[in-house]
Design a protein around this motif. Structure first.
Motif, PDB file in Angstrom:
ATOM      1  N   TYR A  40     -20.953 -27.064 -10.951  1.00 35.44           N
ATOM      2  CA  TYR A  40     -21.782 -26.017 -11.407  1.00 35.44           C
ATOM      3  C   TYR A  40     -20.607 -24.495 -11.546  1.00 35.44           C
ATOM      4  CZ  TYR A  40     -23.785 -21.566 -10.941  1.00 35.44           C
ATOM      5  OH  TYR A  40     -25.018 -20.109 -11.461  1.00 35.44           O
ATOM      6  N   ARG A  41     -20.055 -24.202 -10.262  1.00 38.29           N
ATOM      7  CA  ARG A  41     -19.084 -23.072 -10.080  1.00 38.29           C
ATOM      8  C   ARG A  41     -18.023 -22.732 -11.418  1.00 38.29           C
ATOM      9  NH1 ARG A  41     -19.839 -19.660  -5.769  1.00 38.29           N
ATOM     10  NH2 ARG A  41     -18.087 -17.929  -6.176  1.00 38.29           N
ATOM     11  N   LEU A  42     -17.228 -24.205 -11.638  1.00 35.59           N
ATOM     12  CA  LEU A  42     -16.805 -23.888 -12.689  1.00 35.59           C
ATOM     13  C   LEU A  42     -16.818 -24.082 -13.729  1.00 35.59           C
ATOM     14  CD1 LEU A  42     -13.445 -26.719 -11.510  1.00 35.59           C
ATOM     15  CD2 LEU A  42     -12.887 -24.336 -11.807  1.00 35.59           C
TER      16      LEU A  42
ATOM     17  N   HIS B  16     -13.831 -15.220  -0.151  1.00 39.14           N
ATOM     18  CA  HIS B  16     -12.210 -15.268  -0.309  1.00 39.14           C
ATOM     19  C   HIS B  16     -11.607 -14.497  -0.176  1.00 39.14           C
ATOM     20  CE1 HIS B  16      -8.193 -17.446  -0.667  1.00 39.14           C
ATOM     21  NE2 HIS B  16      -8.768 -18.474  -0.526  1.00 39.14           N
ATOM     22  N   GLY B  17     -10.832 -13.904   1.607  1.00 37.21           N
ATOM     23  CA  GLY B  17     -10.333 -13.039   1.403  1.00 37.21           C
ATOM     24  C   GLY B  17      -9.375 -12.529   0.656  1.00 37.21           C
ATOM     25  N   ALA B  18      -8.384 -13.549   0.562  1.00 36.14           N
ATOM     26  CA  ALA B  18      -7.127 -13.390   0.062  1.00 36.14           C
ATOM     27  C   ALA B  18      -7.580 -13.111  -1.164  1.00 36.14           C
ATOM     28  CB  ALA B  18      -6.036 -14.572  -0.510  1.00 36.14           C
ATOM     29  N   TYR B  19      -8.445 -13.381  -1.849  1.00 35.69           N
ATOM     30  CA  TYR B  19      -9.019 -13.025  -3.656  1.00 35.69           C
ATOM     31  C   TYR B  19      -9.342 -11.138  -4.041  1.00 35.69           C
ATOM     32  CZ  TYR B  19      -8.322 -17.977  -5.716  1.00 35.69           C
ATOM     33  OH  TYR B  19      -7.084 -19.104  -6.206  1.00 35.69           O
ATOM     34  N   GLY B  20      -8.686 -10.648  -4.657  1.00 35.10           N
ATOM     35  CA  GLY B  20      -9.248  -9.636  -4.558  1.00 35.10           C
ATOM     36  C   GLY B  20      -9.241  -8.504  -6.160  1.00 35.10           C
ATOM     37  N   GLU B  21      -8.272  -9.918  -6.596  1.00 41.37           N
ATOM     38  CA  GLU B  21      -8.096  -9.965  -7.803  1.00 41.37           C
ATOM     39  C   GLU B  21      -7.936 -11.491  -8.819  1.00 41.37           C
ATOM     40  OE1 GLU B  21      -5.523  -6.927  -8.922  1.00 41.37           O
ATOM     41  OE2 GLU B  21      -6.952  -5.510  -8.939  1.00 41.37           O
ATOM     42  N   TYR B  22      -9.017 -11.811 -10.104  1.00 39.28           N
ATOM     43  CA  TYR B  22      -8.258 -12.861 -10.714  1.00 39.28           C
ATOM     44  C   TYR B  22      -6.952 -12.825 -11.157  1.00 39.28           C
ATOM     45  CZ  TYR B  22     -12.807 -14.205  -9.605  1.00 39.28           C
ATOM     46  OH  TYR B  22     -14.159 -15.452  -9.021  1.00 39.28           O
ATOM     47  N   TYR B  23      -6.190 -12.291 -11.732  1.00 39.62           N
ATOM     48  CA  TYR B  23      -5.187 -11.833 -12.158  1.00 39.62           C
ATOM     49  C   TYR B  23      -3.771 -11.189 -11.282  1.00 39.62           C
ATOM     50  CZ  TYR B  23      -6.564 -13.404 -16.466  1.00 39.62           C
ATOM     51  OH  TYR B  23      -7.214 -14.475 -17.471  1.00 39.62           O
ATOM     52  N   GLU B  24      -2.674 -11.594 -11.233  1.00 35.29           N
ATOM     53  CA  GLU B  24      -1.860 -10.267 -10.965  1.00 35.29           C
ATOM     54  C   GLU B  24      -1.083 -10.192 -11.893  1.00 35.29           C
ATOM     55  OE1 GLU B  24      -0.039 -10.529  -8.232  1.00 35.29           O
ATOM     56  OE2 GLU B  24      -0.315 -12.922  -7.298  1.00 35.29           O
TER      57      GLU B  24
ATOM     58  N   LEU C 222     -20.144 -14.482 -10.132  1.00 34.36           N
ATOM     59  CA  LEU C 222     -19.009 -16.102  -9.359  1.00 34.36           C
ATOM     60  C   LEU C 222     -18.771 -15.438  -7.435  1.00 34.36           C
ATOM     61  CD1 LEU C 222     -17.482 -18.464 -11.701  1.00 34.36           C
ATOM     62  CD2 LEU C 222     -19.630 -18.935  -9.876  1.00 34.36           C
ATOM     63  N   PRO C 223     -19.919 -14.705  -7.291  1.00 38.53           N
ATOM     64  CA  PRO C 223     -19.727 -14.079  -6.061  1.00 38.53           C
ATOM     65  C   PRO C 223     -18.795 -15.046  -4.852  1.00 38.53           C
ATOM     66  CG  PRO C 223     -21.699 -13.726  -5.603  1.00 38.53           C
ATOM     67  CD  PRO C 223     -21.219 -14.757  -7.245  1.00 38.53           C
ATOM     68  N   HIS C 224     -17.915 -14.844  -3.345  1.00 39.56           N
ATOM     69  CA  HIS C 224     -17.332 -15.474  -2.842  1.00 39.56           C
ATOM     70  C   HIS C 224     -17.212 -14.883  -1.439  1.00 39.56           C
ATOM     71  CE1 HIS C 224     -13.313 -14.029  -3.976  1.00 39.56           C
ATOM     72  NE2 HIS C 224     -13.570 -13.802  -4.755  1.00 39.56           N
TER      73      HIS C 224
ATOM     74  N   PRO D  92     -12.329 -18.713  -6.363  1.00 34.33           N
ATOM     75  CA  PRO D  92     -11.944 -19.001  -5.390  1.00 34.33           C
ATOM     76  C   PRO D  92     -13.343 -19.740  -4.408  1.00 34.33           C
ATOM     77  CG  PRO D  92     -12.176 -16.704  -5.387  1.00 34.33           C
ATOM     78  CD  PRO D  92     -12.852 -17.511  -6.584  1.00 34.33           C
ATOM     79  N   TYR D  93     -14.061 -20.365  -4.386  1.00 33.69           N
ATOM     80  CA  TYR D  93     -14.915 -21.095  -4.014  1.00 33.69           C
ATOM     81  C   TYR D  93     -14.228 -22.119  -4.270  1.00 33.69           C
ATOM     82  CZ  TYR D  93     -18.978 -24.674  -1.458  1.00 33.69           C
ATOM     83  OH  TYR D  93     -19.610 -25.229  -1.449  1.00 33.69           O
ATOM     84  N   VAL D  94     -14.138 -23.076  -5.064  1.00 38.42           N
ATOM     85  CA  VAL D  94     -13.328 -24.207  -5.216  1.00 38.42           C
ATOM     86  C   VAL D  94     -12.374 -24.595  -5.410  1.00 38.42           C
ATOM     87  CG1 VAL D  94     -12.336 -25.965  -7.289  1.00 38.42           C
ATOM     88  CG2 VAL D  94     -14.813 -24.317  -7.556  1.00 38.42           C
TER      89      VAL D  94
END
Length: 201
Positions: A47-49, A188-196, A184-186, A69-71
């Motif tokens: 569902y999330r993907l 995951h502490g390491a995910y501030g953004e989806y891109y570098e 898609l709230p999550h 990040p959840y996935v």
């Protein structure tokens, strides 16, 4: 090899995960993880993907964002360091970048930044010589969590895992990141953004 863009790259990962449930992803450890997963969790991952794919289609970026990040957490993508090659295959990362990551190169480092400075100089010369507009090449982008062997890695560029984007594309990517975070709230502490992003101008 099929050239990826942001949409079909996520679609391919989704297909691999779907095939893994049948033991047919071609990546044995991923097959095992998915087949051991309870059905409710597996359906939630799908569902999330699918939701991420739906959102990404609307923005159509040249480079895919990091996978939800959840996935990633449920698959152990960034914690399963004993399966780096398999996770690289799942994410369509080039072998050269996977091997570089295995040397404990876990983030954008001084070598990458040195390459970025050379790229900045080349862009500045193109602007001065009137070949491009100053807003044509504003940032280097790549999915968060993907650490290339080089910002000039031909294999990563061909797979659209690295791109130099214009100002307008950069704004589009920021809007995409905001939409993904809302939809898609999550936790995951390491995910501030989806891109570098490495800003060039």
């Amino acid at each position: 090899m099929k050239i990826m863009n942001g949409v079909n790259s996520i679609g391919e990962i989704l297909n691999k995960i779907t095939n893994a449930k049948k033991g047919k992803s071609g990546i044995k450890s991923i097959d095992t993880i998915i087949q051991k997963m309870d059905d409710q969790k597996y359906e939630y991952i799908l569902y999330r993907l699918n939701k991420q794919l739906e959102i990404v289609k609307k923005y159509n970026p040249s480079v895919r964002p990091a996978i939800d990040p959840y996935v990633s957490s449920e698959l152990g993508v960034y914690s399963g360091l004993n399966n780096i090659e398999d996770y690289g295959a799942l994410m369509n990362y080039p072998d050269c970048c996977v091997k570089s990551f295995e040397t404990a190169r876990f983030g954008i480092d001084a070598e990458h930044l040195k390459e970025a400075e050379l790229i900045k100089k080349e862009i500045k010369n193109e602007v001065i010589n009137g070949k491009i507009n100053v807003k044509d090449k504003c940032a280097i982008i790549m999915p968060s969590g993907f650490i290339p062997c080089s910002l000039n890695c031909k294999n990563a560029i061909e797979r659209n895992l690295i791109n130099i984007v214009s100002y307008d594309e950069q704004i589009n990517i920021i809007e995409l990141e905001n939409k993904l975070s809302q939809e898609l709230p999550h936790y995951h502490g390491a995910y501030g953004e989806y891109y570098e992003k490495i800003i060039l101008l």
